[in-house]
Design a protein around this motif. Structure first.
Motif, PDB file in Angstrom:
ATOM      1  N   ALA A 152       0.370  -1.049  -0.031  1.00 20.24           N
ATOM      2  CA  ALA A 152       0.145  -0.043  -0.087  1.00 20.24           C
ATOM      3  C   ALA A 152       1.023   1.031  -0.196  1.00 20.24           C
ATOM      4  O   ALA A 152       1.014   2.298  -0.982  1.00 20.24           O
ATOM      5  CB  ALA A 152      -1.016   0.222   1.038  1.00 20.24           C
ATOM      6  N   ASP A 153       2.162   1.332   0.887  1.00 16.15           N
ATOM      7  CA  ASP A 153       2.691   2.414   0.959  1.00 16.15           C
ATOM      8  C   ASP A 153       3.509   3.082  -0.485  1.00 16.15           C
ATOM      9  O   ASP A 153       3.843   3.645  -1.391  1.00 16.15           O
ATOM     10  CB  ASP A 153       3.888   2.410   1.793  1.00 16.15           C
ATOM     11  CG  ASP A 153       3.173   2.452   3.489  1.00 16.15           C
ATOM     12  OD1 ASP A 153       2.483   2.146   3.203  1.00 16.15           O
ATOM     13  OD2 ASP A 153       3.788   1.998   4.121  1.00 16.15           O
ATOM     14  N   MET A 154       3.988   1.451  -1.052  1.00 21.55           N
ATOM     15  CA  MET A 154       4.132   1.756  -2.535  1.00 21.55           C
ATOM     16  C   MET A 154       3.491   2.576  -3.534  1.00 21.55           C
ATOM     17  O   MET A 154       3.649   2.947  -4.679  1.00 21.55           O
ATOM     18  CB  MET A 154       4.845   0.731  -2.849  1.00 21.55           C
ATOM     19  CG  MET A 154       5.931   0.129  -4.407  1.00 21.55           C
ATOM     20  SD  MET A 154       5.878  -1.371  -4.593  1.00 21.55           S
ATOM     21  CE  MET A 154       4.134  -1.655  -5.666  1.00 21.55           C
ATOM     22  N   LEU A 155       2.455   1.988  -3.489  1.00 19.05           N
ATOM     23  CA  LEU A 155       1.449   2.548  -4.305  1.00 19.05           C
ATOM     24  C   LEU A 155       1.325   3.813  -3.991  1.00 19.05           C
ATOM     25  O   LEU A 155       0.710   4.908  -4.728  1.00 19.05           O
ATOM     26  CB  LEU A 155       0.094   2.086  -4.368  1.00 19.05           C
ATOM     27  CG  LEU A 155       0.127   0.367  -4.866  1.00 19.05           C
ATOM     28  CD1 LEU A 155      -0.907  -0.449  -4.681  1.00 19.05           C
ATOM     29  CD2 LEU A 155       0.241   0.581  -6.321  1.00 19.05           C
ATOM     30  N   THR A 156       0.814   4.397  -2.744  1.00 16.85           N
ATOM     31  CA  THR A 156       1.208   5.811  -2.446  1.00 16.85           C
ATOM     32  C   THR A 156       2.209   6.860  -3.504  1.00 16.85           C
ATOM     33  O   THR A 156       1.779   7.311  -3.734  1.00 16.85           O
ATOM     34  CB  THR A 156       0.848   5.873  -0.971  1.00 16.85           C
ATOM     35  OG1 THR A 156      -0.124   5.255  -0.760  1.00 16.85           O
ATOM     36  CG2 THR A 156       0.930   7.171  -0.551  1.00 16.85           C
ATOM     37  N   ARG A 157       3.183   6.210  -3.064  1.00 19.21           N
ATOM     38  CA  ARG A 157       4.487   7.256  -3.932  1.00 19.21           C
ATOM     39  C   ARG A 157       4.468   6.369  -5.837  1.00 19.21           C
ATOM     40  O   ARG A 157       4.681   7.898  -5.916  1.00 19.21           O
ATOM     41  CB  ARG A 157       5.814   5.890  -3.487  1.00 19.21           C
ATOM     42  CG  ARG A 157       5.739   6.398  -1.763  1.00 19.21           C
ATOM     43  CD  ARG A 157       7.578   6.763  -1.287  1.00 19.21           C
ATOM     44  NE  ARG A 157       7.027   4.485  -0.991  1.00 19.21           N
ATOM     45  CZ  ARG A 157       7.374   4.465   0.103  1.00 19.21           C
ATOM     46  NH1 ARG A 157       6.641   5.003   0.967  1.00 19.21           N
ATOM     47  NH2 ARG A 157       7.359   2.645   0.590  1.00 19.21           N
ATOM     48  N   ILE A 158       3.934   5.796  -6.429  1.00 19.49           N
ATOM     49  CA  ILE A 158       3.695   5.873  -7.176  1.00 19.49           C
ATOM     50  C   ILE A 158       2.476   6.726  -7.480  1.00 19.49           C
ATOM     51  O   ILE A 158       2.466   7.664  -8.663  1.00 19.49           O
ATOM     52  CB  ILE A 158       3.268   4.275  -7.771  1.00 19.49           C
ATOM     53  CG1 ILE A 158       4.445   3.414  -7.881  1.00 19.49           C
ATOM     54  CG2 ILE A 158       2.513   4.208  -9.172  1.00 19.49           C
ATOM     55  CD1 ILE A 158       4.680   1.778  -8.380  1.00 19.49           C
ATOM     56  N   TYR A 159       1.658   6.757  -7.290  1.00 16.81           N
ATOM     57  CA  TYR A 159       0.590   7.801  -7.098  1.00 16.81           C
ATOM     58  C   TYR A 159       0.879   9.084  -6.703  1.00 16.81           C
ATOM     59  O   TYR A 159       0.578  10.236  -8.110  1.00 16.81           O
ATOM     60  CB  TYR A 159      -0.664   7.312  -6.030  1.00 16.81           C
ATOM     61  CG  TYR A 159      -0.902   8.732  -5.918  1.00 16.81           C
ATOM     62  CD1 TYR A 159      -2.784   8.992  -7.367  1.00 16.81           C
ATOM     63  CD2 TYR A 159      -1.647   9.535  -5.120  1.00 16.81           C
ATOM     64  CE1 TYR A 159      -3.625  10.180  -7.116  1.00 16.81           C
ATOM     65  CE2 TYR A 159      -2.471  10.614  -5.772  1.00 16.81           C
ATOM     66  CZ  TYR A 159      -3.489  10.374  -6.240  1.00 16.81           C
ATOM     67  OH  TYR A 159      -4.722  11.967  -6.128  1.00 16.81           O
TER      68      TYR A 159
END
Length: 543
Positions: A363-370
């Motif tokens: 989830a944290d990685m997806l947030t950074r990608i977003y």
């Protein structure tokens, strides 16, 4: 070569990136081939119609010599030859390239006059169309052949004008010099003389058998015999890759000489394209050296693992198999989905069947990608991943070239001679770790990179049983040490200390027992061996 083309051919490159690469103006020069610099492919009847029906006044605005004017128009049209083999018939052509192709000795801009001639056309219609969505400084102007000339097919034309030939020679040598300065390109050029290609007749026989075997492309398309049918014959034509079309593409890429390998710009991460990266995979498999087929060395799920590294994710040694088992999604759909997932716009990522897996585990990685996509545009993720991929492959190829080994490059995979396979795999595994990307090469069908190898490398919720190795079994430290949770620095230090990356399992056990004893002394400067390390190693060995 018969290049009659009544139905377009879709590129079948395994990564699905050709449309992106085609938008890279540096790669628009890929029509240059060696050694046939004066050979171009043009639409049938284009030369005849230019000479007979186009206004002489318009042609003289291109060049006072009508013959030269006609050939300059034909060179422009040859830039669009590749669109016979792509889904999209529109192709961006950069003004710098068009000017370089057509300019006079006084550096006059001629290409705009050529566009006027080709869009005006004849009483039977225009030669080309121009996309009106062009934005200066944002996107090169796009062109496409009109239906009349798309349906006509291609024919080879040999340029006669010495001035045009001289210009193309200069462009050829410029591109050649750039290729020789690029480690991937120069390695490819060294590999080309060794290659033996199958004939079209041989490929037709092989293709028919693959169709019977139910072969699909890596993008999930069903390999199919066209048998002179048009696309509308199949309800799911878009989900099929046609053998005959693939063979025509093969002929386009190889029959007049191989393309000079070209590295892209920042938007493609410097990815290299040549006749073989753009070739259908099943045809590329038929290439031989000294009568023997090449062996493919392919990183497992490279882009997902690069994304995890770039955006500080927690998973390591991720595989398509693991994602398929944990989500229940068909393995083929996972592989195809991973080709585009990180390249998508954020809203499209959310609609992907892969999104829930990453949302649950990263989830944290997806947030950074977003946030990265939101700030820099959705293509930033793929640009960064391509950049890492190219850097890794450049280092691998540089290392191999220094040892006298040439390979065929296909983005995140290398094709090598069987005798070089072990060294290529070892080099790829070593260098990918230096970049902190936790993946390795799939060594065979029963790859070592299955989820059974991942228990200590991923969150507990994804853990599975570790494999077992006999004490007299030769193991690669590049594969074993990551399972023991060592980081890159420690892995390289251990291998340097042992002075060998391939040893018996018993030797590794003895090494760790020795290190565990020595680290009790104050002057110990080796890698720390914990009780957990010893336990993990014990779990890897057969009783």
């Amino acid at each position: 070569m018969n290049l009659k083309n009544e139905n377009y051919i879709a590129f079948t490159g395994d990564t699905g990136d050709f449309e992106l690469l085609q938008n890279d103006y540096k790669l628009s020069e890929s029509a240059l081939r060696f050694p046939n610099v004066n050979s171009i492919l043009i639409p049938k009847k284009a030369q005849y119609n230019l000479r007979k029906y186009v206004s002489k006044a318009m042609l003289k605005a291109v060049d006072p010599n009508i013959d030269t004017a006609v050939e300059k128009c034909l060179v422009f049209l040859s830039n669009l030859a590749s669109t016979y083999y792509t889904d999209s018939k529109w192709k961006p052509l950069n003004s710098v390239l068009l000017h370089e192709q057509s300019r006079n000795t006084d550096n006059t801009f001629i290409y705009t006059k050529i566009i006027e001639v080709l869009t005006a056309g004849t009483s039977k219609g225009a030669f080309i169309e121009v996309d009106g969505s062009y934005q200066a400084g944002v996107q090169s102007k796009k062109f496409r052949l009109t239906e009349i000339y798309l349906k006509a097919g291609l024919v080879e034309h040999f340029i006669n004008d010495t001035g045009i030939i001289r210009t193309r020679n200069k462009m050829y040598y410029k591109q050649w010099c750039e290729a020789m300065q690029n480690p991937i390109c120069s390695n490819l050029i060294a590999m080309y003389p060794k290659i033996d290609l199958p004939t079209s007749e041989e490929l037709l026989i092989i293709g028919k058998q693959l169709v019977k075997d139910g072969r699909c492309t890596k993008k999930g398309k069903i390999l199919t015999m066209r048998n002179k049918h048009v696309n509308e014959y199949w309800i799911d034509a878009d989900n099929r890759s046609f053998v005959e079309d693939n063979i025509k593409l093969f002929e386009f890429l190889t029959s007049r000489g191989f393309m000079i390998p070209s590295a892209g710009d920042m938007y493609s991460g410097g990815r290299v394209v040549d006749s073989f990266t753009l070739m259908p995979a099943w045809i590329r498999e038929q290439i031989t050296v000294d009568g023997k087929k090449l062996v493919e060395c392919d990183y497992s799920a490279l882009h997902p693992n690069i994304a995890i590294k770039l955006y500080n994710g927690s998973l390591t040694y991720l595989t398509h198999v693991l994602v398929a088992e944990k989500t229940g999604i068909d393995l083929k759909k996972v592989k195809v989905g991973h080709l585009s997932f990180f390249n998508m716009k954020w809203d499209d990522m959310r609609k992907s069947p892969l999104f829930d897996f990453y949302f649950k585990n990263e989830a944290d990685m997806l947030t950074r990608i977003y946030h990265d996509k939101n700030e820099h545009g959705h293509k930033i993720t793929s640009q960064k991943m391509f950049g890492v991929e190219v850097s890794v492959m450049s280092d691998v190829i540089t290392d191999l070239s220094a040892k006298g080994i040439s390979v065929l490059y296909v983005y995140d995979a290398l094709l090598c001679e069987g005798k070089d396979n072990a060294l290529v795999v070892e080099t790829m595994n070593r260098i990918i770790l230096e970049y902190g990307v936790k993946t390795n090469v799939k060594v065979d069908a029963l790859t070592l990179q299955t989820d059974a190898n991942l228990v200590e490398m991923i969150p507990e919720t994804l853990a599975v049983e570790l494999p077992k190795y006999a004490l007299d079994e030769i193991v690669s430290l590049y594969e074993i040490l990551p399972l023991l949770s060592f980081d890159v620095e420690d892995i390289l230090k251990i291998i340097s200390d042992i002075d060998n990356s391939n040893i018996e399992m018993a030797e590794l056990v003895n090494y760790f027992n020795k290190q565990n004893t020595q680290q009790k002394y104050n002057d110990y400067d080796g890698v720390q061996i914990t009780a957990l390390t010893i336990l993990k190693l014990k779990n890897l060995t057969e009783p």
